[in-house]
Write an enzyme that holds these catalytic residues in place. Structure first.
Site, PDB file in Angstrom:
ATOM      1  N   LYS A  91       0.803  -1.220   0.000  1.00  0.00           N
ATOM      2  CA  LYS A  91       0.000   0.000   0.000  1.00  0.00           C
ATOM      3  C   LYS A  91       0.844   1.281   0.000  1.00  0.00           C
ATOM      4  O   LYS A  91       0.431   2.313  -0.531  1.00  0.00           O
ATOM      5  CB  LYS A  91      -0.945   0.021   1.203  1.00  0.00           C
ATOM      6  CG  LYS A  91      -1.955  -1.116   1.234  1.00  0.00           C
ATOM      7  CD  LYS A  91      -3.147  -0.765   0.419  1.00  0.00           C
ATOM      8  CE  LYS A  91      -4.265  -1.797   0.352  1.00  0.00           C
ATOM      9  NZ  LYS A  91      -4.257  -2.952   1.200  1.00  0.00           N
ATOM     10  N   GLU A 113      -9.942   5.664   2.976  1.00  0.00           N
ATOM     11  CA  GLU A 113     -10.668   4.538   3.562  1.00  0.00           C
ATOM     12  C   GLU A 113      -9.646   3.455   3.880  1.00  0.00           C
ATOM     13  O   GLU A 113      -8.559   3.444   3.318  1.00  0.00           O
ATOM     14  CB  GLU A 113     -11.681   3.990   2.547  1.00  0.00           C
ATOM     15  CG  GLU A 113     -11.103   3.015   1.507  1.00  0.00           C
ATOM     16  CD  GLU A 113     -10.028   3.587   0.599  1.00  0.00           C
ATOM     17  OE1 GLU A 113      -9.950   4.823   0.442  1.00  0.00           O
ATOM     18  OE2 GLU A 113      -9.230   2.792   0.043  1.00  0.00           O
ATOM     19  N   SER A 379       1.672  -9.867  -0.694  1.00  0.00           N
ATOM     20  CA  SER A 379       1.310  -8.449  -0.615  1.00  0.00           C
ATOM     21  C   SER A 379       1.594  -7.804   0.736  1.00  0.00           C
ATOM     22  O   SER A 379       1.769  -6.595   0.818  1.00  0.00           O
ATOM     23  CB  SER A 379      -0.170  -8.277  -0.973  1.00  0.00           C
ATOM     24  OG  SER A 379      -0.981  -9.134  -0.197  1.00  0.00           O
TER      25      SER A 379
HETATM   26  C1  LIG Z   1      -5.156  -4.072   1.130  1.00  0.00           C
HETATM   27  C2  LIG Z   1      -4.490  -5.364   1.005  1.00  0.00           C
HETATM   28  C3  LIG Z   1      -4.854  -6.286   0.002  1.00  0.00           C
HETATM   29  C4  LIG Z   1      -6.043  -6.119  -0.906  1.00  0.00           C
HETATM   30  O1  LIG Z   1      -6.054  -4.950  -1.648  1.00  0.00           O
HETATM   31  P1  LIG Z   1      -5.702  -4.878  -3.182  1.00  0.00           P
HETATM   32  O2  LIG Z   1      -6.008  -3.496  -3.550  1.00  0.00           O
HETATM   33  O3  LIG Z   1      -6.589  -5.876  -3.888  1.00  0.00           O
HETATM   34  O4  LIG Z   1      -4.278  -5.226  -3.331  1.00  0.00           O
HETATM   35  C5  LIG Z   1      -4.103  -7.440  -0.129  1.00  0.00           C
HETATM   36  N1  LIG Z   1      -3.067  -7.699   0.696  1.00  0.00           N
HETATM   37  C6  LIG Z   1      -2.701  -6.843   1.684  1.00  0.00           C
HETATM   38  C7  LIG Z   1      -1.561  -7.192   2.558  1.00  0.00           C
HETATM   39  C8  LIG Z   1      -3.400  -5.655   1.863  1.00  0.00           C
HETATM   40  O5  LIG Z   1      -3.031  -4.821   2.841  1.00  0.00           O
END
Ligand SMILES: *Cc1c(COP(=O)(O)O)cnc(C)c1O
Length: 401
Positions: A91, A113, A379
């Site tokens: 993010k 948000e 992620s």
């Molecule tokens: C926010 C988040 C997601 C999902 O959001 P996307 O916009 O689909 O990437 C996935 N993994 C993590 C660790 C997140 O913080």
């Protein structure tokens, strides 16, 4: 001719996308649309953006060959380690890019948000760095299940406002943020956290997150002598980590794209968030995409164990990728994600975010060839999910009472 998956000038991916916003927000959206590509592509922006990504975020994030997942899948599984970024997820890439844009546009007040709290923490972090006022909307249920992130935001100086409508999760937080934006359009920049919302946000977020696939190409060239994996795999809540992971492969037909989406207790139950599998065309939060809705167009409340994937919509790019067949979609239940998270933690000492665990679980459902090179995007890290993992560890046999 190959299909083009990049956004059109008026903000569409096939029939999905567009900017369906109240009249009061039109000037903001128009101003952003008019400048975002020019600003992002400028040398001044790129110099500052890339230097912050390197020295503040810690990029490039490693591309790590996972021994246990490679053995399990019978081919090479690389993890793109977005979990190692400052603040613990992908993010921050987007948050840095958008705050530079906000400053360029002369805005001092930032709203956002958040679901799992990762985008809220990233936004509060860049607001601290740039000395801007920060207000974060978060579902009241998510405030409970992601408490460590809420405390971090408060310590960073952000105001965290609970969204108490609907099922009090991400969708409701977006509604509150949009309401705030409508009340204070002049001084406010809405720092949106995923590849959703009205044009130009899906494309803006995809471009800022595309650093992920840009690095993967270079890292694979060094490690494997080719820039192209056979598969790029990522989970999709709104779609930002997937958009960034796919961006520089969209036109490379050799690279198969795989989306992991959260099915909660299962796609055939009422507790699910599998929008690409169950959704129908509709407008949610400013763009036309696939939406989980009933016959009257009422949004169906989603459910997933993962606050970051608990969303009844999906980015318009991903709707188009799925509907056209360019990407395949794999659904992953709560329990499948938990199992994959415990497994990677025990075998390699990496505790993934519960969102990323959906990506890991999806690997078990693809039939790979022994020569395949697979890049799965990890992620985020699992610190925020400790309570969830502890709660289910006994049931899965990873802890005794
Ligand atoms: C926010 C988040 C997601 C999902 O959001 P996307 O916009 O689909 O990437 C996935 N993994 C993590 C660790 C997140 O913080």
């Amino acid at each position: 001719m190959a299909k083009n998956f990049h956004v059109t000038e008026d903000g569409f991916y096939g029939t999905f996308g567009g900017a369906f916003v109240p009249e009061i927000l039109k000037p903001n959206i128009d101003a952003l649309t008019a400048c975002y590509v020019k600003v992002i592509e400028s040398e001044a922006f790129q110099t500052e953006f890339r230097s912050l990504l390197r020295d503040y975020v810690g990029r490039p994030s490693p591309l790590y060959l996972s021994p246990s997942l490679s053995e399990l899948c019978g081919c090479k599984i690389y993890l793109k380690r977005e979990d190692l970024n400052h603040t613990g997820a992908h993010k921050i890439n987007n948050a840095i890019g958008q705050i530079l844009l906000a400053r360029h546009m002369g805005k001092r007040r930032i709203i956002a948000e958040t679901g799992a709290g990762q985008h809220g923490v990233a936004t509060a972090t860049v607001c601290a760095l740039f000395g801007m006022e920060c207000t974060i909307y978060m579902g009241a249920v998510d405030i409970e299940r992601q408490r460590p992130n809420v405390e971090k935001m408060r310590l960073l100086g952000a105001k965290v406002i609970p969204a108490t409508s609907g099922n009090q999760t991400l969708k409701d937080a977006v509604n509150e943020a949009l309401r705030d934006w409508c009340s204070h359009p002049e001084e406010t920049f809405y720092l949106l956290g995923s590849a959703v919302g009205p044009h130009p946000y899906p494309d803006l977020v995809a471009r800022l997150q595309s650093i992920i696939s840009e690095e993967v190409r270079q890292q694979l060239l060094e490690k494997e002598g080719t820039e192209l994996p056979n598969y790029a795999i990522a989970c999709v809540g709104g779609g930002s980590n997937a958009a960034g992971s796919f961006f520089h492969f969209l036109d490379e037909e050799k690279v198969k794209l795989v989306i992991a989406e959260a099915s909660g207790h299962g796609v055939d139950t009422a507790e699910t968030a599998a929008t690409l599998t169950l959704g129908t065309e509709g407008v949610l939060h400013g763009s036309r995409s696939l939406v989980m809705q009933d016959e009257d167009g009422q949004v169906i409340e989603p459910y997933s164990i993962s606050a970051g994937l608990d969303y009844p919509g999906v980015g318009p790019l991903h709707a188009e990728l799925a509907q056209s067949g360019r990407a395949s979609v794999i659904t992953v239940t709560d329990d499948e994600a938990l199992e994959a998270a415990y497994d990677l933690n025990r075998k390699e000492g990496i505790l993934p975010a519960i969102e990323s665990a959906h990506t890991l679980a999806s690997l078990r459902k693809v039939k790979f060839q022994p020569t395949d090179i697979v890049v799965a995007t990890l992620s985020g890290r699992g610190d925020k999910d400790i309570d969830t993992y502890l709660k289910h560890a006994v049931r899965f046999g990873y802890l005794s009472e």
